[in-house]
Design a protein around this motif. Structure first.
Motif, PDB file in Angstrom:
ATOM      1  N   VAL A 214       0.841  -1.201   0.000  1.00 10.95           N
ATOM      2  CA  VAL A 214       0.000   0.000   0.000  1.00 10.95           C
ATOM      3  C   VAL A 214       0.875   1.250   0.000  1.00 10.95           C
ATOM      4  O   VAL A 214       0.588   2.235  -0.699  1.00 10.95           O
ATOM      5  N   GLY A 215       1.942   1.210   0.777  1.00 16.82           N
ATOM      6  CA  GLY A 215       2.831   2.359   0.857  1.00 16.82           C
ATOM      7  C   GLY A 215       3.430   2.741  -0.477  1.00 16.82           C
ATOM      8  O   GLY A 215       3.591   3.930  -0.790  1.00 16.82           O
ATOM      9  N   LEU A 216       3.749   1.726  -1.298  1.00 20.86           N
ATOM     10  CA  LEU A 216       4.334   2.014  -2.602  1.00 20.86           C
ATOM     11  C   LEU A 216       3.349   2.761  -3.500  1.00 20.86           C
ATOM     12  O   LEU A 216       3.724   3.655  -4.257  1.00 20.86           O
ATOM     13  N   ALA A 217       2.080   2.382  -3.419  1.00 21.51           N
ATOM     14  CA  ALA A 217       1.069   3.021  -4.264  1.00 21.51           C
ATOM     15  C   ALA A 217       0.931   4.510  -3.950  1.00 21.51           C
ATOM     16  O   ALA A 217       0.580   5.305  -4.824  1.00 21.51           O
ATOM     17  N   PHE A 218       1.229   4.897  -2.700  1.00 19.48           N
ATOM     18  CA  PHE A 218       1.096   6.297  -2.285  1.00 19.48           C
ATOM     19  C   PHE A 218       2.447   6.979  -2.076  1.00 19.48           C
ATOM     20  O   PHE A 218       2.512   8.092  -1.553  1.00 19.48           O
TER      21      PHE A 218
ATOM     22  N   SER B  22      -2.863  -5.356  14.689  1.00 16.65           N
ATOM     23  CA  SER B  22      -2.527  -4.140  13.947  1.00 16.65           C
ATOM     24  C   SER B  22      -1.424  -3.350  14.637  1.00 16.65           C
ATOM     25  O   SER B  22      -0.517  -2.815  13.989  1.00 16.65           O
ATOM     26  N   VAL B  23      -1.490  -3.280  15.959  1.00 15.90           N
ATOM     27  CA  VAL B  23      -0.447  -2.570  16.709  1.00 15.90           C
ATOM     28  C   VAL B  23       0.896  -3.294  16.569  1.00 15.90           C
ATOM     29  O   VAL B  23       1.943  -2.665  16.351  1.00 15.90           O
ATOM     30  N   LEU B  24       0.881  -4.627  16.668  1.00 15.89           N
ATOM     31  CA  LEU B  24       2.119  -5.395  16.514  1.00 15.89           C
ATOM     32  C   LEU B  24       2.713  -5.213  15.119  1.00 15.89           C
ATOM     33  O   LEU B  24       3.931  -5.184  14.945  1.00 15.89           O
ATOM     34  N   ALA B  25       1.836  -5.092  14.122  1.00  9.00           N
ATOM     35  CA  ALA B  25       2.296  -4.966  12.739  1.00  9.00           C
ATOM     36  C   ALA B  25       3.056  -3.671  12.480  1.00  9.00           C
ATOM     37  O   ALA B  25       3.782  -3.564  11.493  1.00  9.00           O
ATOM     38  N   ILE B  26       2.902  -2.696  13.344  1.00  7.26           N
ATOM     39  CA  ILE B  26       3.629  -1.437  13.185  1.00  7.26           C
ATOM     40  C   ILE B  26       5.137  -1.674  13.222  1.00  7.26           C
ATOM     41  O   ILE B  26       5.912  -0.955  12.591  1.00  7.26           O
ATOM     42  N   PHE B  27       5.551  -2.739  13.927  1.00  5.88           N
ATOM     43  CA  PHE B  27       6.976  -3.039  14.079  1.00  5.88           C
ATOM     44  C   PHE B  27       7.374  -4.105  13.065  1.00  5.88           C
ATOM     45  O   PHE B  27       7.052  -5.283  13.234  1.00  5.88           O
TER      46      PHE B  27
ATOM     47  N   ALA C 140      -0.773   3.474   7.490  1.00  2.00           N
ATOM     48  CA  ALA C 140      -1.093   2.429   6.507  1.00  2.00           C
ATOM     49  C   ALA C 140      -1.375   1.095   7.192  1.00  2.00           C
ATOM     50  O   ALA C 140      -2.331   0.390   6.843  1.00  2.00           O
ATOM     51  N   VAL C 141      -0.571   0.759   8.182  1.00  6.11           N
ATOM     52  CA  VAL C 141      -0.750  -0.505   8.907  1.00  6.11           C
ATOM     53  C   VAL C 141      -2.084  -0.524   9.636  1.00  6.11           C
ATOM     54  O   VAL C 141      -2.851  -1.497   9.556  1.00  6.11           O
TER      55      VAL C 141
END
Length: 492
Positions: free
Chosen positions: A153-157, A376-381, A177-178
């Protein structure tokens, strides 16, 4: 000030049918509360699903965004081309047989989630420990899927995305994004099995096509001008047998056991009882072949090819999204997002069921909502993703003895004169035979790992399963001293 007070007062006293916000929230809550996932009872025969449902579910879950992590691992660890293909063939066959011959038959026979079946065997207090560990591990696994999707997703933006080996968030945009992706995935999961399966059915057919198209598209850049060039390029530029700096070398056995046991918790650890309890018959376990040979075979090969190109172009720390985007553009990025999504959905669903066992009076969707937020919080790392192989290995070590306990209890105990579902029938809240089996199996497996000086944690799952099976029989014989008649009378 009076206008504000008047507005609050009017909204407070107005009937609910005149309050649109309250109507919407009440309707949604009522809908979610009405979803029955049979958490503490067998799935009725009329609620079972056909074979296609399991093909979609297994394909959607195992053709995952994390294939863009695992495939490159074999390249970085220097697996040779011959060892890769032979290892994937044998390992994925063993995984399919594990679902078909062990997990699906137990699930169809009991029609229960693993968590409730285990509670009957070992009691609420012990199963609470297992459920807490299992739920947390599922959160970590789901977090990996969310993080992988976010890189695309980050690449698209045009956002700053972390690489495969980064440990901490790279930007505020990454965090946003995460959390956004995590919210959408959680929304699907809280609606239960039917919505999770339906989402997989829509997405599963086209995901493999993107993997294949991306890999084929970049082969000329690696030197493949005609198909006869492929094997030479595979041996010299992709799976060279030479590990990257700082990486340990992987052999045929590493590939075979990784392919077989990376899903230990699901098949011989029986976590997928929660999925296959909806199957009409045990042979539906064969649906796992689609996930294994396409997701854990073809997709690992494809992502390895894409990683080799990234390394050739000087990118020594590529993110999954970058690997896919550079080869297939927006279609590749979308593939990563959706593949991570289809895998995170059932993972969060399982975690919700696990933690439901700790809080039987709380609605499953509310627990699943909290699980999704935690994932979702864990995915931030992003360090969660970079250590995915270690997370899966620890998951296998914990789950393998538990799967052995259930198999022995369901299929063997009545044949050797032992009582099944002992905790339920004896009115016990803690079965020390299961507790010792679980603890000793993990300790002995780890001791074997240390003694053999193995460099691959996954090897421990198989001895852990057989040690657990043997210990459970021996310790249960010592435990079951009450007369059978008394135990039967104690059955609720």
């Amino acid at each position: 000030m009076k206008q504000v007070d008047l507005h609050v007062e009017v909204c407070f006293f107005v009937p609910s049918f005149f309050n649109p916000y309250r109507m919407v929230t009440e309707t949604l809550t009522d809908q979610l509360d009405a979803i029955d996932e049979y958490e503490r009872e067998p799935v009725p025969q009329e609620k079972t699903k056909d074979f296609r449902s399991f093909v979609s579910m297994m394909a959607g879950e195992h053709i995952a965004g994390t294939e863009f992590v695992i495939g490159p691992l074999f390249v970085l660890h220097g697996v040779s081309a011959a060892n890769l293909f032979v290892g994937l063939l044998l390992g994925n066959l063993l995984a399919t047989l594990s679902w078909t011959l062990i997990c699906a038959p137990v699930a169809v026979k009991t029609r229960l989630t693993i968590y409730y079946q285990l509670e009957k065997i070992c009691g609420y207090r012990l199963v609470a420990i297992y459920n807490a560990i299992n739920g947390l591990q599922s959160c970590v696994l789901a977090a990996s899927m969310v993080a992988v999707s976010a890189t695309a997703v980050g690449l698209a933006f045009g956002l700053s995305m972390p690489g495969l080996t980064d440990l901490y968030p790279s930007s505020l945009a990454w965090v946003v994004a995460v959390l956004g992706i995590g919210a959408v995935i959680t929304l699907v999961s809280i609606y239960g099995y039917d919505r999770v399966a339906a989402f997989s059915a829509v997405c599963a057919p086209w995901l493999p096509l993107v993997f294949v198209a991306a890999a084929v598209a970049v082969l000329p850049q690696l030197g493949v001008r005609q198909w006869s060039d492929f094997w030479t390029v595979a041996q010299t530029k992709i799976w060279t047998g030479i590990p990257a700096a700082g990486q340990t070398p992987y052999t045929l056995w590493h590939v075979l056991f990784f392919a077989w046991l990376c899903n230990t918790a699901m098949h011989i650890g029986l976590s997928d009882m929660s999925i296959y309890r909806y199957a009409k018959r045990p042979t539906y376990g064969l649906a796992s072949a689609v996930g294994m040979f396409v997701g854990h075979g073809m997709a690992w090969v494809a992502s390895g090819i894409l990683c080799a190109l990234a390394l050739q172009n000087g990118n020594t720390n590529p993110s999954p999204g970058r690997i896919a985007f550079d080869s297939a553009g927006l279609a590749g990025a979308a593939c990563v997002v959706i593949a991570g999504w289809t895998t995170a959905n059932p993972t969060i669903y399982r975690a919700g069921l696990a933690l439901k066992g700790l809080m039987p009076d709380v609605k499953r969707w509310k627990i699943t909502l909290v699980v999704g937020m935690l994932a979702s919080v864990l995915a931030i790392f992003p360090g969660v993703v970079s250590r995915l192989d270690q997370v899966l290995a620890f998951y296998a070590l914990v789950a393998a003895p538990v799967g052995a306990v259930i198999v022995m209890d369901v299929y063997v105990f009545t044949r050797i004169g032992l009582i099944t579902n002992y905790a339920e029938r004896a009115g016990k809240r803690f079965n020390w035979a299961v507790a010792l089996t679980w603890l000793l199996s993990m300790l002995l497996s780890y001791a074997l790992y240390v003694y053999t000086q193995s460099d691959f944690f996954f090897f421990m799952a198989i001895p852990g399963w057989f040690i657990g099976a043997a210990l459970y029989v021996v310790l249960s014989r010592a435990l079951q001293r009450l007369p059978k008649e008394e135990l039967v009378m104690a059955q609720p």
